[in-house]
Design a protein around this motif. Structure first.
Motif, short mmCIF file in Angstrom:
data_model
loop_
_atom_site.label_atom_id
_atom_site.label_comp_id
_atom_site.label_asym_id
_atom_site.label_seq_id
_atom_site.Cartn_x
_atom_site.Cartn_y
_atom_site.Cartn_z
N HIS A 157 0.84 -1.22 0.00
CA HIS A 157 0.00 0.00 0.00
C HIS A 157 0.87 1.26 0.00
N GLU A 158 1.42 1.77 -1.03
CA GLU A 158 1.70 1.19 -2.33
C GLU A 158 2.97 0.36 -2.29
N THR A 159 3.61 0.30 -1.12
CA THR A 159 4.85 -0.47 -0.97
C THR A 159 4.59 -1.66 -0.05
N LEU A 160 5.38 -2.70 -0.23
CA LEU A 160 5.27 -3.90 0.60
C LEU A 160 6.19 -3.70 1.81
N ASP A 161 5.63 -3.25 2.92
CA ASP A 161 6.42 -2.82 4.07
C ASP A 161 6.42 -3.87 5.18
#
Length: 293
Positions: A157-161
């Motif tokens: 979301h938008e990165t995979l954290d």
């Protein structure tokens, strides 16, 4: 999956035994944005309910004032029953204190399924004690009620954290009830492992956001989601028979026109059945008949 239209207020519909799910059946109702009611004969779950004007008050007078395009179809105090609330992540349109705290007060036995990575935030936003929170992370398989198991899948979301403890702040949930598997991605964009992870879950119905993303929203702190085509691609790649397109119609800066969704539905060919989330509609899902692996 069968769609039914209705005219009465949602609170009236939920309280009317004539429309209750039969044994082994699931009935879905849209609450707006990413929120749904998941009704069974034994229990009622809500996922990501946003039923207040918390964000409109927070962002009043800003570039994106978060004014509602549609009223909440039901108020927290109008529910006659809620057994579990699932929140996919900490953003207010998914973990809303203006919705969760009234629900926690109205239903003292209500428990909340929340990302372990956001446990402290969930404590503040629900106003409930730690004993009422069920914290989860990607890769687990967690019973949350009799005959209801939740399996979180990491979302981007938008990165995979991940946090410093290796936990995922953005989650999707595979919700298995009566042998039927629903997948709610939370807020998510495609990432390399997602299709296979969802495919392995053998999902019957996917609840997927379709409001997309762009540089203007992203540059103003509004991370985005799947485009409509990306959501359809995920459902197809994961061999999901049906999907409901949601996360539209609430805020004018972060939506997708209903006619765009309907046009995509009209030209869809193949095994995938696509539905546009809308109020005044119930989706009835019978026992799973999937035989694929």
């Amino acid at each position: 999956m069968r769609a039914e239209r209705f005219d009465e207020p949602l609170a009236q519909r939920l309280a009317d035994a004539r429309h209750a799910p039969r044994d082994g059946e699931i009935v879905l109702y849209w609450l707006g944005q990413a929120g749904f009611v998941i009704d069974t004969a034994q229990a009622r779950l809500l996922i990501d309910p946003y039923l207040s004007d918390t964000l409109a008050r927070k962002y009043q007078g800003t570039r994106f004032p978060h004014t509602r395009m549609m009223p909440a179809p039901i108020a927290p105090h109008e529910f006659d029953r809620v057994d579990r609330v699932l929140c996919t992540h900490r953003h207010t349109d998914h973990m809303d204190p203006g919705t969760l705290q009234p629900l926690a007060e109205r239903f003292p036995a209500l428990r909340f399924v929340v990302p372990e990575a956001s446990l402290d935030e969930a404590l503040r936003r629900t106003g409930a004690g730690l004993d009422r929170l069920i914290s989860v992370d990607a890769g687990q398989r967690v019973p949350v009620l009799d005959d209801c198991v939740v399996t979180p899948i990491a979302s981007a979301h938008e990165t995979l954290d991940i946090d410093e403890d290796g936990r995922h702040p953005w989650l999707g949930y595979v919700i298995e009830v009566h042998g039927v598997r629903l997948y709610h991605s939370g807020d998510c964009v495609p990432y390399p492992q997602l299709h296979e992870r969802v495919r392995q879950a053998r999902v019957d119905v996917a609840l997927l956001p379709v409001n997309g993303r762009d540089a203007i929203r992203g540059g103003n702190g509004v991370p985005g989601n799947f485009t409509l085509d990306e959501a359809v691609e995920l459902a197809r790649a994961a061999h999901i028979p049906a999907m409901i397109a949601h996360h539209h119609g609430l805020f004018d800066f972060n939506t997708l026109a209903p006619e765009t969704i309907d046009a995509r539905i009209a030209r869809e060919a193949g095994a995938l059945s696509i539905h546009r989330a809308q109020t005044g509609c119930a989706w009835r899902i019978g026992p799973s008949t999937r035989t694929d692996g």
